[in-house]
Design a protein around this motif. Sequence first.
Motif, PDB file in Angstrom:
ATOM      1  N   ASP A  24      12.082 -18.316  -0.311  1.00 36.09           N
ATOM      2  CA  ASP A  24      11.272 -17.129  -0.921  1.00 36.09           C
ATOM      3  C   ASP A  24      11.489 -17.300  -2.416  1.00 36.09           C
ATOM      4  O   ASP A  24      10.866 -16.833  -2.625  1.00 36.09           O
ATOM      5  N   ASP A  53      -0.481 -13.450  -7.844  1.00 39.19           N
ATOM      6  CA  ASP A  53       1.315 -12.844  -7.657  1.00 39.19           C
ATOM      7  C   ASP A  53       2.267 -13.697  -8.481  1.00 39.19           C
ATOM      8  O   ASP A  53       2.546 -15.074  -8.197  1.00 39.19           O
ATOM      9  N   ASN A  61       4.886 -15.114  -7.775  1.00 32.20           N
ATOM     10  CA  ASN A  61       5.309 -15.607  -6.416  1.00 32.20           C
ATOM     11  C   ASN A  61       6.431 -16.469  -6.074  1.00 32.20           C
ATOM     12  O   ASN A  61       6.959 -17.543  -7.288  1.00 32.20           O
ATOM     13  N   TYR A 107       4.724  -7.202  -9.724  1.00 34.80           N
ATOM     14  CA  TYR A 107       4.867  -8.534  -9.160  1.00 34.80           C
ATOM     15  C   TYR A 107       4.919  -9.608 -10.224  1.00 34.80           C
ATOM     16  O   TYR A 107       4.182 -11.233 -10.080  1.00 34.80           O
ATOM     17  N   SER A 122       2.103 -13.555   1.034  1.00 35.74           N
ATOM     18  CA  SER A 122       2.416 -14.300   1.482  1.00 35.74           C
ATOM     19  C   SER A 122       2.809 -13.810   3.128  1.00 35.74           C
ATOM     20  O   SER A 122       3.074 -12.341   3.306  1.00 35.74           O
ATOM     21  N   ASP A 149       4.293 -10.501   3.412  1.00 37.57           N
ATOM     22  CA  ASP A 149       4.164  -9.101   3.180  1.00 37.57           C
ATOM     23  C   ASP A 149       3.069  -8.013   3.605  1.00 37.57           C
ATOM     24  O   ASP A 149       2.102  -7.341   2.839  1.00 37.57           O
TER      25      ASP A 149
END
Length: 301
Positions: free
Chosen positions: A126, A157, A159, A184, A224, A227
Motif C-alpha cells: 500500500d 492519485d 498512490n 490525494y 486501485s 478503493d
Amino acid sequence: MKHLISMADLTHDEIIEILDMATDLKEKRQRGKVTDLLKNKSIGMIFEKSSTRTRVSFEVAMSDLGGHALYLNTRDMQVGRGETVADTAAVLSRYLYCIVARVYSHDTVKELAEHSSIPVVNALSDLEHPCQIIADLMTIREYKNRLTGLKYAWIGDGNNVCNSAILGCALVDMEIVVACPPGYEPDENIVEQARKMGGKVTVTHDPAEAARDADIIYADVWVSMGDEEEREKRLTELAPYQINSELVDLAKQDVIVMHCLPAHRGEEISAEVMDGPHSVVFDQAENRLHAQKALLLKLMC
C-alpha cells in the motif's frame, strides 16, 4: 542491498547497475541466447492481491534464468489460517532463494524481510511499488538516453506507485512534479525523504503546471484495489486530472506517456493518448520482465 522493500533501499549506482544488466538481458533474450544464471534456484511469490504483469513477469523471469517460481496464494497457505508472518518467513527461508511479496500492508513485507534469511522483494504494497519504477526508469532511459535532468509529471492519485516514483527520481536526479486533487497527495514522509536525498519534488493541484514542458507524463488508475467503495467519489474528484491531448500538448514535443497498467481508457487517460504516438505503455510493461530478471540476479547471485 539485501532486500528491495523501498526504492530508497537502492543507491544511484545500484540502479544503474540493474538497468545496465536489464538492457543486456533484454538484448540476449531477443537474440535467443540462454541465460540460465539461476539454474536450480527457486523463488516463492506470496500474493495477497491479484496480478497480471507482476505474476507473469516474475514467473517468466525465473524460467528464462533457468530457475523456478512458486505462486503462493495466501488463501492456500498456513499464514491464512493464523501462522505468523515471522514463522512463514523463517520456514520459506529454508526452502527458497528469494521471496517476492505482493501485499496489502507495507508492514507485512517489512516483517517478512526482518525475519527472512533470504532476499525479500516488495512486488507491491500500500506504500510502494519499487519493481514498477525500476522498469519505468529502464523505459525512460531507452527513449531519452538519459535519466538526469528530465522533468517527470505524475498526474492523478498520489498512490503507492507515485511514492516509489518520487524516490526513484531523487536517486537519479530527475525532477518530479506531482499534480493531484486535495486529499490525494503522495505520502508526506516519502516526499520529505526524497528531498533529503537531494530530490527536486513539487506537489501541486494544477495538472497543467505538471505537464508544462514535461519529458514524461505518467498516469495510473484512479480506483486501485481496495478503493472500490470510493469509486464514484474518486472518478468525480479526479476527472480534471485525465491525461488527454490538451494536457499532452503542454509537454515537450517528444514527451513520452507512461501508464503502469491496467488502464481504464476514458478515465485516467484518454484512448487517443493511450493508443497515440507518445504512448510507451507496452514497452514499459515488457520491461517489467527484463528489469526483474536483473533485480533477481542482483539479489541472488
